[in-house]
Design a protein around this motif. Structure first.
Motif, PDB file in Angstrom:
ATOM      1  N   HIS A  95       0.863  -1.184   0.000  1.00 41.24           N
ATOM      2  CA  HIS A  95       0.000   0.000   0.000  1.00 41.24           C
ATOM      3  C   HIS A  95       0.900   1.234   0.000  1.00 41.24           C
ATOM      4  O   HIS A  95       1.772   1.372   0.850  1.00 41.24           O
ATOM      5  CB  HIS A  95      -0.900   0.015   1.239  1.00 41.24           C
ATOM      6  N   VAL A  96       0.689   2.110  -0.976  1.00 45.00           N
ATOM      7  CA  VAL A  96       1.511   3.313  -1.097  1.00 45.00           C
ATOM      8  C   VAL A  96       0.649   4.532  -0.816  1.00 45.00           C
ATOM      9  O   VAL A  96      -0.433   4.689  -1.386  1.00 45.00           O
ATOM     10  CB  VAL A  96       2.133   3.421  -2.510  1.00 45.00           C
ATOM     11  N   LEU A  97       1.134   5.380   0.084  1.00 42.45           N
ATOM     12  CA  LEU A  97       0.476   6.641   0.394  1.00 42.45           C
ATOM     13  C   LEU A  97       1.408   7.766  -0.033  1.00 42.45           C
ATOM     14  O   LEU A  97       2.530   7.872   0.470  1.00 42.45           O
ATOM     15  CB  LEU A  97       0.165   6.752   1.885  1.00 42.45           C
ATOM     16  N   VAL A  98       0.963   8.566  -0.990  1.00 43.23           N
ATOM     17  CA  VAL A  98       1.745   9.699  -1.480  1.00 43.23           C
ATOM     18  C   VAL A  98       1.107  10.973  -0.944  1.00 43.23           C
ATOM     19  O   VAL A  98      -0.075  11.223  -1.163  1.00 43.23           O
ATOM     20  CB  VAL A  98       1.768   9.741  -3.026  1.00 43.23           C
ATOM     21  N   THR A  99       1.899  11.753  -0.216  1.00 41.41           N
ATOM     22  CA  THR A  99       1.442  13.052   0.261  1.00 41.41           C
ATOM     23  C   THR A  99       2.048  14.096  -0.659  1.00 41.41           C
ATOM     24  O   THR A  99       3.272  14.138  -0.831  1.00 41.41           O
ATOM     25  CB  THR A  99       1.882  13.295   1.717  1.00 41.41           C
ATOM     26  N   MET A 100       1.193  14.888  -1.268  1.00 39.50           N
ATOM     27  CA  MET A 100       1.684  15.857  -2.242  1.00 39.50           C
ATOM     28  C   MET A 100       0.896  17.155  -2.155  1.00 39.50           C
ATOM     29  O   MET A 100      -0.119  17.243  -1.461  1.00 39.50           O
ATOM     30  CB  MET A 100       1.575  15.286  -3.653  1.00 39.50           C
ATOM     31  N   GLU A 111      -7.726  19.079 -10.150  1.00 41.09           N
ATOM     32  CA  GLU A 111      -8.664  17.955 -10.071  1.00 41.09           C
ATOM     33  C   GLU A 111      -8.094  16.684 -10.680  1.00 41.09           C
ATOM     34  O   GLU A 111      -8.394  15.589 -10.214  1.00 41.09           O
ATOM     35  CB  GLU A 111      -9.973  18.325 -10.765  1.00 41.09           C
ATOM     36  N   SER A 112      -7.265  16.812 -11.710  1.00 45.54           N
ATOM     37  CA  SER A 112      -6.792  15.615 -12.417  1.00 45.54           C
ATOM     38  C   SER A 112      -5.433  15.086 -11.940  1.00 45.54           C
ATOM     39  O   SER A 112      -5.173  13.891 -12.028  1.00 45.54           O
ATOM     40  CB  SER A 112      -6.724  15.890 -13.917  1.00 45.54           C
ATOM     41  N   MET A 113      -4.577  15.945 -11.426  1.00 44.65           N
ATOM     42  CA  MET A 113      -3.214  15.517 -11.056  1.00 44.65           C
ATOM     43  C   MET A 113      -3.202  14.435  -9.970  1.00 44.65           C
ATOM     44  O   MET A 113      -2.508  13.441 -10.122  1.00 44.65           O
ATOM     45  CB  MET A 113      -2.372  16.725 -10.630  1.00 44.65           C
ATOM     46  N   PRO A 114      -3.942  14.576  -8.860  1.00 46.63           N
ATOM     47  CA  PRO A 114      -3.924  13.509  -7.855  1.00 46.63           C
ATOM     48  C   PRO A 114      -4.374  12.163  -8.428  1.00 46.63           C
ATOM     49  O   PRO A 114      -3.809  11.122  -8.092  1.00 46.63           O
ATOM     50  CB  PRO A 114      -4.882  14.009  -6.775  1.00 46.63           C
ATOM     51  N   GLY A 115      -5.350  12.186  -9.312  1.00 45.98           N
ATOM     52  CA  GLY A 115      -5.808  10.949  -9.944  1.00 45.98           C
ATOM     53  C   GLY A 115      -4.742  10.331 -10.831  1.00 45.98           C
ATOM     54  O   GLY A 115      -4.562   9.107 -10.854  1.00 45.98           O
ATOM     55  N   GLU A 116      -4.008  11.170 -11.565  1.00 46.90           N
ATOM     56  CA  GLU A 116      -2.923  10.660 -12.405  1.00 46.90           C
ATOM     57  C   GLU A 116      -1.811  10.055 -11.554  1.00 46.90           C
ATOM     58  O   GLU A 116      -1.274   9.001 -11.873  1.00 46.90           O
ATOM     59  CB  GLU A 116      -2.372  11.772 -13.292  1.00 46.90           C
ATOM     60  N   VAL A 117      -1.486  10.724 -10.455  1.00 43.95           N
ATOM     61  CA  VAL A 117      -0.454  10.201  -9.547  1.00 43.95           C
ATOM     62  C   VAL A 117      -0.897   8.843  -9.005  1.00 43.95           C
ATOM     63  O   VAL A 117      -0.118   7.885  -8.985  1.00 43.95           O
ATOM     64  CB  VAL A 117      -0.174  11.200  -8.397  1.00 43.95           C
ATOM     65  N   GLU A 118      -2.145   8.737  -8.606  1.00 44.67           N
ATOM     66  CA  GLU A 118      -2.667   7.480  -8.066  1.00 44.67           C
ATOM     67  C   GLU A 118      -2.602   6.364  -9.117  1.00 44.67           C
ATOM     68  O   GLU A 118      -2.187   5.243  -8.804  1.00 44.67           O
ATOM     69  CB  GLU A 118      -4.100   7.699  -7.595  1.00 44.67           C
ATOM     70  N   ASP A 129      -2.141  -1.131  -3.854  1.00 45.16           N
ATOM     71  CA  ASP A 129      -3.018  -0.003  -4.130  1.00 45.16           C
ATOM     72  C   ASP A 129      -2.304   1.276  -3.734  1.00 45.16           C
ATOM     73  O   ASP A 129      -1.380   1.268  -2.930  1.00 45.16           O
ATOM     74  CB  ASP A 129      -4.364  -0.146  -3.405  1.00 45.16           C
ATOM     75  N   ALA A 130      -2.720   2.356  -4.362  1.00 44.78           N
ATOM     76  CA  ALA A 130      -2.093   3.653  -4.123  1.00 44.78           C
ATOM     77  C   ALA A 130      -3.151   4.644  -3.668  1.00 44.78           C
ATOM     78  O   ALA A 130      -4.307   4.578  -4.089  1.00 44.78           O
ATOM     79  CB  ALA A 130      -1.415   4.145  -5.393  1.00 44.78           C
ATOM     80  N   GLU A 131      -2.726   5.529  -2.804  1.00 46.72           N
ATOM     81  CA  GLU A 131      -3.616   6.569  -2.285  1.00 46.72           C
ATOM     82  C   GLU A 131      -2.855   7.883  -2.312  1.00 46.72           C
ATOM     83  O   GLU A 131      -1.656   7.926  -2.008  1.00 46.72           O
ATOM     84  CB  GLU A 131      -3.999   6.208  -0.846  1.00 46.72           C
TER      85      GLU A 131
END
Length: 156
Positions: A95-100, A111-118, A129-131
């Motif tokens: 499980h990967v959690l990215v704080t950005m 709106e789209s960048m966090p989804g692309e990162v995920e 899974d990525a969050e």
């Protein structure tokens, strides 16, 4: 002092000599001057243990960072990792959690960048899974950029 306030003196005719020091280990002078065994020798010669795959420096961590470096800000020709938009990457058993963050809350890709990162991080082999956790505090500043990003943008 005695009970009546006078000093009592005791005379001694002889005192037993103190016991002589005994040396159990019969070392000679040159042996004493030799360098003693270095107890750190084994520690220093040992190779460091490989980091866990999800730990900083591990294979999975490095693969996630590489995936983040493939995502570019549409307005700035630098990847989001070198821009300093990635504050933290935590990996726990796949499980990967990215704080950005983003350069500004009014960023056109807010709106789209966090989804692309995920999606990109979730596509890395070994990631279950990525969050993405999008934060605004602390706010992004150009000081967050890597030297490579500054060079690319002509800021060095």
């Amino acid at each position: 002092m005695s009970e009546n306030g006078s000093i009592k003196v005791e005379e001694v005719t002889s005192v037993a000599p103190p016991p002589k020091a005994r040396v159990e280990d019969a070392e000679t002078a040159p042996e004493k001057l030799e360098r003693k065994r270095d107890y750190l020798e084994g520690f220093l010669a040992a190779k460091p243990a490989a980091p866990a795959p999800g730990a900083v420096g591990g294979d999975l961590y490095e693969a996630v960072i590489a995936a983040l470096k493939d995502i570019f800000d549409p307005e700035i020709p630098v990847n989001i990792y070198d821009l300093g938009l990635i504050y933290n990457v935590e990996i726990d058993e796949g499980h990967v959690l990215v704080t950005m963050t983003l350069t500004t809350p009014h960023c056109p890709v807010a709106e789209s960048m966090p989804g692309e990162v995920e999606l990109r991080v979730g596509a890395v082999p070994g990631v279950g899974d990525a969050e993405v956790n999008l934060v605004w505090d602390p706010p992004w500043s150009p000081a967050n950029m890597s030297d490579e990003a500054r060079l690319e943008l002509g800021m060095l």
